[in-house]
Scaffold this motif. Structure first.
Motif, PDB file in Angstrom:
ATOM      1  N   ASP A   2      20.946 -28.708 -40.624  1.00 13.31           N
ATOM      2  CA  ASP A   2      19.678 -28.846 -41.021  1.00 13.31           C
ATOM      3  C   ASP A   2      18.681 -27.533 -40.441  1.00 13.31           C
ATOM      4  O   ASP A   2      18.290 -27.633 -39.282  1.00 13.31           O
ATOM      5  N   HIS A   3      18.640 -26.412 -41.121  1.00 14.67           N
ATOM      6  CA  HIS A   3      18.053 -25.346 -40.523  1.00 14.67           C
ATOM      7  C   HIS A   3      16.464 -25.542 -40.532  1.00 14.67           C
ATOM      8  O   HIS A   3      15.628 -24.895 -39.582  1.00 14.67           O
ATOM      9  N   GLN A   4      15.878 -26.216 -41.394  1.00 13.19           N
ATOM     10  CA  GLN A   4      14.471 -26.587 -41.151  1.00 13.19           C
ATOM     11  C   GLN A   4      14.269 -27.366 -39.845  1.00 13.19           C
ATOM     12  O   GLN A   4      13.109 -27.091 -39.130  1.00 13.19           O
ATOM     13  N   ARG A   5      15.321 -28.329 -39.466  1.00 14.75           N
ATOM     14  CA  ARG A   5      14.924 -29.060 -38.300  1.00 14.75           C
ATOM     15  C   ARG A   5      15.173 -27.954 -37.116  1.00 14.75           C
ATOM     16  O   ARG A   5      14.440 -28.265 -36.169  1.00 14.75           O
ATOM     17  N   ILE A   6      16.011 -27.060 -37.141  1.00  9.75           N
ATOM     18  CA  ILE A   6      16.048 -26.027 -36.126  1.00  9.75           C
ATOM     19  C   ILE A   6      14.989 -25.260 -35.964  1.00  9.75           C
ATOM     20  O   ILE A   6      14.473 -25.088 -34.641  1.00  9.75           O
ATOM     21  N   ARG A   8      11.806 -26.446 -36.756  1.00 16.47           N
ATOM     22  CA  ARG A   8      10.822 -27.086 -36.203  1.00 16.47           C
ATOM     23  C   ARG A   8      11.051 -27.382 -34.527  1.00 16.47           C
ATOM     24  O   ARG A   8      10.080 -27.256 -34.029  1.00 16.47           O
ATOM     25  N   ASP A   9      12.305 -27.572 -34.305  1.00 12.29           N
ATOM     26  CA  ASP A   9      12.548 -28.004 -32.905  1.00 12.29           C
ATOM     27  C   ASP A   9      12.076 -26.730 -31.922  1.00 12.29           C
ATOM     28  O   ASP A   9      11.644 -26.879 -30.988  1.00 12.29           O
ATOM     29  N   THR A  11      10.085 -24.291 -32.726  1.00  5.63           N
ATOM     30  CA  THR A  11       8.777 -23.875 -32.769  1.00  5.63           C
ATOM     31  C   THR A  11       7.841 -24.989 -31.888  1.00  5.63           C
ATOM     32  O   THR A  11       7.014 -24.504 -31.440  1.00  5.63           O
ATOM     33  N   ARG A  33      20.961 -26.694 -28.804  1.00  4.86           N
ATOM     34  CA  ARG A  33      21.197 -28.038 -29.119  1.00  4.86           C
ATOM     35  C   ARG A  33      21.725 -28.109 -30.483  1.00  4.86           C
ATOM     36  O   ARG A  33      22.172 -28.933 -31.050  1.00  4.86           O
ATOM     37  N   HIS A  34      21.578 -26.966 -31.340  1.00  2.00           N
ATOM     38  CA  HIS A  34      22.096 -27.053 -32.665  1.00  2.00           C
ATOM     39  C   HIS A  34      23.428 -26.199 -32.969  1.00  2.00           C
ATOM     40  O   HIS A  34      23.873 -26.174 -34.214  1.00  2.00           O
ATOM     41  N   THR A 134      17.382 -18.358 -40.552  1.00  2.00           N
ATOM     42  CA  THR A 134      16.736 -19.137 -39.443  1.00  2.00           C
ATOM     43  C   THR A 134      16.462 -18.090 -38.003  1.00  2.00           C
ATOM     44  O   THR A 134      15.449 -18.487 -37.428  1.00  2.00           O
TER      45      THR A 134
END
Length: 473
Positions: A2-6, A8-9, A11, A33-34, A134
């Protein structure tokens, strides 16, 4: 993944950062962490990329020269590098032996100028396409946060010292070295002026000035020049006797006698450190017109700089001595056959004269009084002949008691007069010499010219010695 989550985290972690380096470290920590990739952020500091945050690897480069490796290429071009096979990229700098793929993206300020790079390296199969997008988004957010926090970190004083130490080691001449030391002292100490005082037999002397001396530096040099070598020697002696010091010239407190010239120049803060050994070394004086509080770190850095400066100076002087020994006669100090061959090869036909010189009766001196007496004779004679020559004339020792002078003349008669002056100088030492004179002919080799000068010399020997003979033109 989930690159959107990466995004967000990472940022979300940036607002808590208090410094540019903290922002980089938080980015690397959140990103790690990803992905199992080896991650690093390198920022531009002075003329290099400095690694300020990274995950573990057997080798993380502390600094990278400009345009070096994939990271240097990306920083210089401002273009993202997606490398699916690092073994096929000639710029790849190996960090781990198992790395197969790399993505490096520029970290830019809001104006779009690169200020660093974000680098990710994988050793397992990975889909690079989404990671490229990303990484670029994260680099943009990181760049904006770095600028909001005041920009990339300044070069530390220890880093400045390391950079200058490299420059000192590469200085080609003593003048270049001394100038580089002055610039380094000002830069690392943040004080406005620096001078080098070198010890000598007559007291002391000022080192070469930098290419762009400041106003205070100019006043200091003027006062020290007026004070004279003896006063400079006392400054060097004081610094070596008491060691490195930080002096404040406060109102109402007169300076010591040694530092009176500095006070007259307007110095109120002085860092003085020994340079080299007490016998033959010197002192590095770093000064300012401002009254600044004592700073032990500045003193320590100046001591390190002085140590590096002396090592570099000693190396240059050693090389000069070795070059001199390689090109000169160890007994008389005169240049010998190597330099002589180069000199006569450049002789100007009709304007350069060769004077072949032989000591009369030298073998008798050696046989009767010994080689030490013969050596003393040669040394004294060499000094006498050098003193009789003009500025620009050159004297060489090419054999046991054989010398050659190379002189510039307008006509043969001038060469003969100079040769006669040499014979008179030899007589004043209690010895006599025979001299043969020859001027190179057009197209004639230097060896043949010297042979004709030797032939003229032996004519003098046959005629009773102690004289001069000119070879026919």
């Amino acid at each position: 993944m989930d690159h959107q989550r990466i995004v967000r985290d990472v940022t979300a972690s940036l607002p808590a950062a208090s410094t540019a380096i903290d922002a980089c470290q938080r980015t690397v920590t959140a990103l790690a962490r990803h992905t199992p990739a080896t991650i690093s952020v390198l920022l531009q500091v002075q003329d290099r990329l400095r690694c300020v945050a990274a995950t573990g690897a057997w080798q993380v480069f502390a600094t990278v020269p400009p345009k070096t490796g994939i990271v240097g290429r990306v920083y210089a071009s401002g273009e993202t590098a997606v490398v699916p096979d690092v073994s096929a990229d000639p710029d790849y700098l190996p960090v781990r032996p198992d790395v197969t793929a790399e993505i490096c993206v520029p970290v830019r300020d809001p104006a779009g100028r690169p200020i660093g790079v974000l680098d990710l390296q994988w050793s397992a199969p990975v889909d690079l396409t989404p990671w490229s997008a990303t990484a670029e988004r994260l680099a943009d957010r990181l760049g904006a946060r770095i600028v909001a926090l005041g920009g990339t970190p300044a070069e530390s004083r220890s880093e400045k010292l390391l950079r200058h130490a490299t420059a000192l080691s590469a200085a080609p001449t003593e003048r270049d070295l001394l100038s580089a030391v002055i610039c380094a002292a000002r830069d690392v100490s943040a004080l406005s002026a620096a001078v080098l005082v070198l010890g000598g037999p007559d007291g002391g002397q000022l080192g070469a000035p930098p290419r762009a001396p400041g106003e205070l530096e100019g006043r200091i040099r003027a006062e020290l020049t007026e004070a004279g070598p003896a006063a400079l020697g006392r400054i060097v002696g004081r610094v070596h006797r008491y060691g490195a010091g930080y002096t404040l010239g406060e109102a109402g407190h007169p300076p010591t006698e040694e530092y009176a010239p500095l006070a007259r120049a307007g110095v109120r803060t002085l860092v003085a450190v020994p340079l080299g050994p007490p016998d033959g070394g010197g002192a590095l004086l770093v000064a300012d017109e401002r009254l600044l509080r004592p700073d032990p770190t500045t003193v320590s850095l100046m001591e390190l700089l002085a140590g590096q400066a002396w090592n570099s100076l000693d190396r240059l002087r050693t090389l000069d001595r070795l070059r001199e020994q390689a090109s000169s006669d160890p007994l008389t100090g005169l240049r010998h056959t190597g330099p002589f061959g180069k000199r006569i090869a450049a002789a100007t036909p009709g304007r350069t004269a060769l004077l072949a010189i032989d000591v009369d009766g030298f073998k008798t001196v050696n046989d009767t009084y010994g080689h030490q007496a013969g050596d003393r004779l040669l040394i004294g004679l060499a000094r006498a002949l050098e003193g009789a020559l003009r500025s620009g004339d050159e004297l060489y020792r090419i054999g046991g008691d054989e010398f050659v002078a190379v002189i510039e003349v307008n006509r043969p008669e001038e060469a003969v007069r100079i040769a006669e002056r040499l014979t008179e100088a030899a007589r004043r030492t209690g010895r006599t010499i025979s001299i043969g004179v020859a001027l190179p002919r057009p197209g004639e080799s230097a060896e043949l010219t010297l042979r004709r000068a030797d032939q003229a010399l032996y004519r003098v020997k046959r005629q009773g010695r102690d004289g001069v003979s000119l070879s026919p033109a």
